[in-house]
Design an enzyme around this catalytic site. Structure first.
Site, mmCIF file in Angstrom:
data_model
loop_
_atom_site.group_PDB
_atom_site.id
_atom_site.type_symbol
_atom_site.label_atom_id
_atom_site.label_comp_id
_atom_site.label_asym_id
_atom_site.label_seq_id
_atom_site.Cartn_x
_atom_site.Cartn_y
_atom_site.Cartn_z
ATOM 1 N N GLY A 1 -12.619 -1.183 6.971
ATOM 2 C CA GLY A 1 -13.557 -2.193 7.453
ATOM 3 C C GLY A 1 -13.050 -3.613 7.250
ATOM 4 N N HIS A 2 -13.952 -4.563 7.364
ATOM 5 C CA HIS A 2 -13.634 -5.979 7.206
ATOM 6 C C HIS A 2 -13.618 -6.374 5.726
ATOM 7 C CE1 HIS A 2 -14.147 -6.329 11.499
ATOM 8 N NE2 HIS A 2 -15.411 -5.940 11.412
ATOM 9 N N ARG A 3 -12.733 -7.312 5.398
ATOM 10 C CA ARG A 3 -12.659 -7.917 4.059
ATOM 11 C C ARG A 3 -12.410 -6.887 2.950
ATOM 12 N NH1 ARG A 3 -16.545 -9.490 6.978
ATOM 13 N NH2 ARG A 3 -18.059 -8.250 5.830
#
Length: 186
Positions: free
Chosen positions: A56-58
């Site tokens: 996913g993101h981050r």
């Protein structure tokens, strides 16, 4: 030729010579990686089944972690290799040398401690550690604990990072201030 160009050429030569796999190689084969991720050197992704891995993101993955989408230990017993998707949701932290096994989802905001072996999915906001990894805390309690620690701990600004050509004096200052307790970098 400039220093950056030599670094680029040296990296490409090393990739070719040692047959290294780069993140782009995995993405071309179908692995999904979100925005704002920090994937540190030496992370091992399951090259043979990397399209089953979704990041996913981050997400931060510390050095030398393993993300596996297959487990051939089942081959002798049943004649087949076990495979499964691996999903690292948004805002996840995977510690150094952690191993994530096939079929595992690490929920949003979860933390996997260094050296842990994760064989079952991790709930969002959980902190897991050990072999096999079990829940030891949650990110809400951990954040509160860190905020309390910060009130009475040495804090250093960005100039104290090695990438900022850290001087001998600043290194010595950190050593002295961190003799009896941990600190923080802003």
């Amino acid at each position: 030729m400039g220093r950056k160009m030599w670094s680029f050429i040296r990296a490409r030569f090393r990739k070719w010579l040692l047959e290294e796999k780069w993140l782009d190689d995995y993405i071309k084969l179908g692995m999904k990686v979100g925005e704002g991720c920090s994937i540190q050197p030496g992370v091992i992704f399951d090259y043979s089944h990397c399209w089953l891995i979704e990041i996913g993101h981050r997400v931060t993955i510390a050095p030398e972690a393993y993300i596996l989408a297959h487990d051939a230990s089942s081959k002798f017993a049943v004649g087949h290799t076990k495979i499964g998707r691996v999903i690292l949701d948004n805002d996840v932290f995977i510690g150094a040398r952690a191993i994530i096994m096939p079929g595992v989802t690490v929920g949003k905001g979860a933390i996997v401690a260094a050296g842990s072996i994760v064989t079952k999915s991790v709930s969002p906001g959980s902190i897991v550690a050990g072999n096999p990894a079990t829940q030891i805390s949650n990110t809400k309690d951990y954040t509160e604990k860190l905020l309390l620690q910060m009130l009475d701990s040495p804090t250093f600004d960005y100039s104290y990072l090695l990438t900022q050509n850290l001087s001998a004096e600043k290194k010595e200052e950190m050593i002295t201030k961190l003799t009896e307790k941990s600190g923080f970098i802003v």
